[in-house]
Design an enzyme around this catalytic site. Structure first.
Site, PDB file in Angstrom:
ATOM      1  N   ASP A  99       0.860  -1.174   0.000  1.00  0.00           N
ATOM      2  CA  ASP A  99       0.000   0.000   0.000  1.00  0.00           C
ATOM      3  C   ASP A  99       0.901   1.229   0.000  1.00  0.00           C
ATOM      4  O   ASP A  99       1.778   1.363   0.856  1.00  0.00           O
ATOM      5  CB  ASP A  99      -0.863  -0.030   1.271  1.00  0.00           C
ATOM      6  CG  ASP A  99      -2.248   0.525   1.056  1.00  0.00           C
ATOM      7  OD1 ASP A  99      -2.342   1.662   0.564  1.00  0.00           O
ATOM      8  OD2 ASP A  99      -3.223  -0.164   1.389  1.00  0.00           O
ATOM      9  N   ASP A 206      -2.939   4.818  -2.258  1.00  0.00           N
ATOM     10  CA  ASP A 206      -3.937   5.462  -1.407  1.00  0.00           C
ATOM     11  C   ASP A 206      -4.301   6.845  -1.942  1.00  0.00           C
ATOM     12  O   ASP A 206      -3.425   7.618  -2.335  1.00  0.00           O
ATOM     13  CB  ASP A 206      -3.318   5.598   0.001  1.00  0.00           C
ATOM     14  CG  ASP A 206      -4.329   5.884   1.080  1.00  0.00           C
ATOM     15  OD1 ASP A 206      -5.247   5.065   1.262  1.00  0.00           O
ATOM     16  OD2 ASP A 206      -4.197   6.928   1.744  1.00  0.00           O
ATOM     17  N   GLU A 263      -6.553   4.514  -5.793  1.00  0.00           N
ATOM     18  CA  GLU A 263      -7.879   4.731  -5.209  1.00  0.00           C
ATOM     19  C   GLU A 263      -8.399   6.093  -5.672  1.00  0.00           C
ATOM     20  O   GLU A 263      -7.763   7.110  -5.420  1.00  0.00           O
ATOM     21  CB  GLU A 263      -7.712   4.689  -3.682  1.00  0.00           C
ATOM     22  CG  GLU A 263      -8.981   4.608  -2.924  1.00  0.00           C
ATOM     23  CD  GLU A 263      -8.774   4.983  -1.459  1.00  0.00           C
ATOM     24  OE1 GLU A 263      -9.600   4.587  -0.661  1.00  0.00           O
ATOM     25  OE2 GLU A 263      -7.807   5.688  -1.130  1.00  0.00           O
ATOM     26  N   HIS A 340     -10.989  -2.725   3.267  1.00  0.00           N
ATOM     27  CA  HIS A 340     -10.922  -2.432   4.701  1.00  0.00           C
ATOM     28  C   HIS A 340     -11.696  -1.165   5.095  1.00  0.00           C
ATOM     29  O   HIS A 340     -11.756  -0.825   6.264  1.00  0.00           O
ATOM     30  CB  HIS A 340      -9.457  -2.279   5.102  1.00  0.00           C
ATOM     31  CG  HIS A 340      -8.821  -1.096   4.435  1.00  0.00           C
ATOM     32  ND1 HIS A 340      -8.587  -1.061   3.072  1.00  0.00           N
ATOM     33  CD2 HIS A 340      -8.426   0.093   4.915  1.00  0.00           C
ATOM     34  CE1 HIS A 340      -8.067   0.115   2.761  1.00  0.00           C
ATOM     35  NE2 HIS A 340      -7.957   0.831   3.858  1.00  0.00           N
ATOM     36  N   ASP A 341     -12.255  -0.451   4.107  1.00  0.00           N
ATOM     37  CA  ASP A 341     -13.021   0.773   4.398  1.00  0.00           C
ATOM     38  C   ASP A 341     -14.529   0.572   4.258  1.00  0.00           C
ATOM     39  O   ASP A 341     -15.293   1.535   4.393  1.00  0.00           O
ATOM     40  CB  ASP A 341     -12.626   1.899   3.434  1.00  0.00           C
ATOM     41  CG  ASP A 341     -11.198   2.407   3.646  1.00  0.00           C
ATOM     42  OD1 ASP A 341     -10.666   2.253   4.768  1.00  0.00           O
ATOM     43  OD2 ASP A 341     -10.634   2.960   2.687  1.00  0.00           O
TER      44      ASP A 341
HETATM   45  O1  TEU Z   1      -9.152   6.021   2.092  1.00  0.00           O
HETATM   46  C1  TEU Z   1      -9.468   7.204   1.463  1.00  0.00           C
HETATM   47  C2  TEU Z   1     -10.908   7.480   1.187  1.00  0.00           C
HETATM   48  O2  TEU Z   1     -11.166   8.294   0.336  1.00  0.00           O
HETATM   49  C3  TEU Z   1     -12.058   6.829   1.893  1.00  0.00           C
HETATM   50  O3  TEU Z   1     -12.367   5.581   1.449  1.00  0.00           O
HETATM   51  C4  TEU Z   1     -12.036   7.018   3.378  1.00  0.00           C
HETATM   52  O4  TEU Z   1     -11.943   5.813   4.048  1.00  0.00           O
HETATM   53  C5  TEU Z   1     -13.321   7.680   3.768  1.00  0.00           C
HETATM   54  O5  TEU Z   1     -13.292   8.955   3.279  1.00  0.00           O
HETATM   55  C6  TEU Z   1     -13.471   7.729   5.248  1.00  0.00           C
HETATM   56  O6  TEU Z   1     -14.819   7.954   5.541  1.00  0.00           O
HETATM   57  C7  TEU Z   1      -7.819   5.693   2.237  1.00  0.00           C
HETATM   58  C8  TEU Z   1      -7.643   4.427   3.039  1.00  0.00           C
HETATM   59  O7  TEU Z   1      -8.215   3.358   2.340  1.00  0.00           O
HETATM   60  C9  TEU Z   1      -8.226   4.622   4.391  1.00  0.00           C
HETATM   61  O8  TEU Z   1      -8.202   3.460   5.167  1.00  0.00           O
HETATM   62  C10 TEU Z   1      -7.450   5.722   5.062  1.00  0.00           C
HETATM   63  O9  TEU Z   1      -8.051   6.045   6.287  1.00  0.00           O
HETATM   64  C11 TEU Z   1      -7.372   6.975   4.205  1.00  0.00           C
HETATM   65  O10 TEU Z   1      -7.072   6.713   2.853  1.00  0.00           O
HETATM   66  C12 TEU Z   1      -6.296   7.890   4.712  1.00  0.00           C
HETATM   67  O11 TEU Z   1      -5.035   7.364   4.412  1.00  0.00           O
END
Ligand code: TEU
Length: 570
Positions: A99, A206, A263, A340-341
């Protein structure tokens, strides 16, 4: 036969290190734990793993706040453990993605400590510092009204140097200043080349579209009247230098033949997405579009005090948007329902209320996601049909900063009004990121076989019923079904991985029927998203042959509760 790059046809399995497998009994998953389960991973039929951040970190945001790109978070193991993981995967023909989190670092990273040490420090400009604004009464205000991804202002006041720094996520995650060429070079060296030299095959990148922000940091339009901080994604995503940065980053990746999956939140327009992933553009190999992620809650707001209803046509439309990307372009796309989100897909789109509903809808969703074009991503636990945590769990069991910040925001705003808090808890039980983060349920023993000690996060109560050991022995389990689907996907990759997608029942609220057209055949996928019988009218075609389904037999003209079937045709 067309030669495709490896990353188009392979299935990628995402591992969340904290929750995968604890090898040393400290309650936290670790890299030796991952290594110990490589037989399991290989047996699934995936060709690569993506390991969520395992770097050293104070863990304010579960490792997405990195304090040192070149070392490993000690409870997870060491750099040597990572080298062994890479080697062991490669010897099995499994590729490894890490990542890449380079929009921000932790505030404990040495770069930020130096940057904040004084206004004259050579690294001051490695982060985004701005002076305060003062009103007529002399009150201090941040430079603009942007709301961060975890709520609150994106600006944090630094008393020592009397300026604000920008953080699009937690206060402890200051944004790096990509405008500075020296910073970019340090990012490439430390976060990328350090690991590329060790043989990693690519990166999940990310928040890949946030490095370039609105150069003037203008205020966002006021949407939430009466709120101080406003949704500002249009001003901090897809800024003017984004494509320049990614082209530059790609020159580093190219040296190693490494791939990327970026992403891409808040970006839905086909032309715009294609700019990132067109093969000719040489920026990213593919992206995670957010259309499906956003179904059920507004893109502008993660939780709502009343979770928004979603209807099947919304999901169809979202999937269509991501599938259409490859039609008539040289772009590539992805297929995924979990990471994971996200909450667990069975709980979001299927049913976790009964064992039967879980099993049928889990298999039905596997037919959906495994027959879509693009690179398929499976998130740990999805393959055994893990579900959201039960409603009975108190709010204290939720560990995610996003959930906690939101709950505390509502608490402060409503003066802890019990009704408002109950609604918020219900929304969190539905959509929180925590649901994806409970430990993997390996067997029916204590702690689900994840750890011999009390796990860092409570194991879902359903582990005696839902676990790897049980499902591996049962040929009718969700796990066995997933393995079958991954095999069929490989055998029919021309149709499933590369085919053109067409929805056949756009407006239908209960069934989702679509066609996948490859260059030498077609598939029809018919899915029932409800817990009652639905009628099904298949295109009249005498060459239709049932490939698979989640019921043993077939009733013509009817799809039973959460039934799914796949047909092949000439
Ligand atoms: O996520 C970024 C993101 O845009 C979203 O999916 C985020 O989880 C959401 O706005 C929160 O409500 C990435 C990672 O996947 C996430 O786990 C991290 O917290 C984030 O970036 C910050 O690095």
């Amino acid at each position: 036969v067309t030669q495709h790059p490896w990353w188009k046809d392979t299935t990628i399995y995402q591992i969340y290190p904290a929750s995968f497998k604890d090898s040393n009994g400290d309650g936290v998953g670790d890299i030796p734990g991952i290594i110990s389960q490589l037989d399991y991973i290989e047996d699934l039929g995936v060709g690569a793993i993506w390991v969520s951040p395992m770097y050293d970190s104070p863990q304010v945001d579960m490792g997405y706040d990195i304090s040192d790109y070149e070392s490993v978070y000690p409870p997870y193991g060491t750099v040597a453990d990572m080298e062994k993981l890479i080697q062991d995967c490669h010897s099995r023909g499994i590729r490894v993605l890490l990542d890449l989190v380079v929009n921000h670092t932790s505030d404990q990273h040495k770069w930020f400590k130096e940057s904040r040490s004084s206004k004259d420090h050579p690294k001051r400009d490695w982060y985004i510092w701005r002076p305060a604004k003062y009103d007529e009464q002399g009150n201090r205000h941040p430079p603009n009204n942007w709301r961060g991804n975890f709520g609150g202002s994106v600006w944090e006041w630094d008393d020592a140097t009397q300026e604000y720094y920008l953080h699009l996520f937690c206060t402890e995650q200051p944004d790096l200043n990509w405008e500075n060429a020296e910073t970019r070079a340090a990012i490439y060296e430390s976060a990328m080349e350090f690991w590329l030299r060790k043989g990693v095959d690519g990166f999940r990148v990310d928040t890949v579209n946030m490095y370039s922000k609105d150069p003037e940091y203008r205020d966002a339009p006021v949407i939430d009247v009466g709120e101080k901080w406003q949704f500002a994604a249009s001003l901090y995503c897809n800024g003017p230098r984004m494509h320049e940065y990614l082209s530059e980053m790609n020159t580093v990746l190219e040296k190693y033949g490494a791939m990327t999956v970026g992403e891409l939140p808040h970006t839905h327009d086909k032309g715009h997405v294609v700019r990132y992933v067109s093969a000719k553009a040489k920026q990213l190999s593919m992206t995670f579009m957010f259309d499906v992620v956003d179904v059920g809650f507004g893109a502008d707001q993660k939780f709502d005090t009343t979770p928004r209803r979603w209807e099947l046509p919304m999901l169809k439309h979202a999937i269509e948007t991501t599938q259409d990307l490859i039609e008539g372009t040289d772009a590539w796309t992805t297929s995924f329902l979990e990471n994971h989100d996200q909450a667990r897909s069975i709980s979001r789109f299927g049913s976790d209320k009964t064992p039967e509903g879980r099993e049928k809808s889990g298999k039905m969703l596997s037919m959906l996601v495994a027959s879509l074009s693009g690179t398929l991503f499976v998130y740990q636990g999805q393959e055994i049909g893990m579900t959201n945590v039960p409603e009975s769990w108190p709010i204290e069991e939720y560990k995610d900063v996003d959930s906690n910040n939101y709950y505390n925001f509502v608490k402060a705003k409503t003066n802890a009004d019990p009704a408002a808090l109950a609604r918020t808890k219900a929304a969190i039980q539905h959509l929180a990121r925590d649901h994806a983060r409970t430990p993997i349920q390996w067997d029916g023993s204590k702690n689900g076989g994840f750890s011999t000690n009390k796990p860092w996060m409570r194991v879902n109560d359903n582990y005696p019923e839902v676990n790897v050991r049980r499902e591996a022995q049962d040929k009718n389990s969700i796990l066995s079904f997933w393995k079958q689907m991954l095999r069929l996907r490989k055998e029919q990759s021309n149709t499933f991985v590369h085919g053109i997608f067409t929805v056949l029942d756009k407006e239908n609220n209960s069934t989702f029927v679509f066609e996948k057209k490859g260059t030498n055949g077609k598939a029809i996928v018919a899915l029932n998203f409800t817990e009652t019988d639905q009628s099904l009218a298949l295109p009249s075609d005498s060459t239709l042959k049932r490939l698979t389904g989640n019921y043993d037999d077939e009733v013509s003209g009817t799809l039973r509760p959460f039934e799914g079937r796949i047909y092949l045709t000439q």
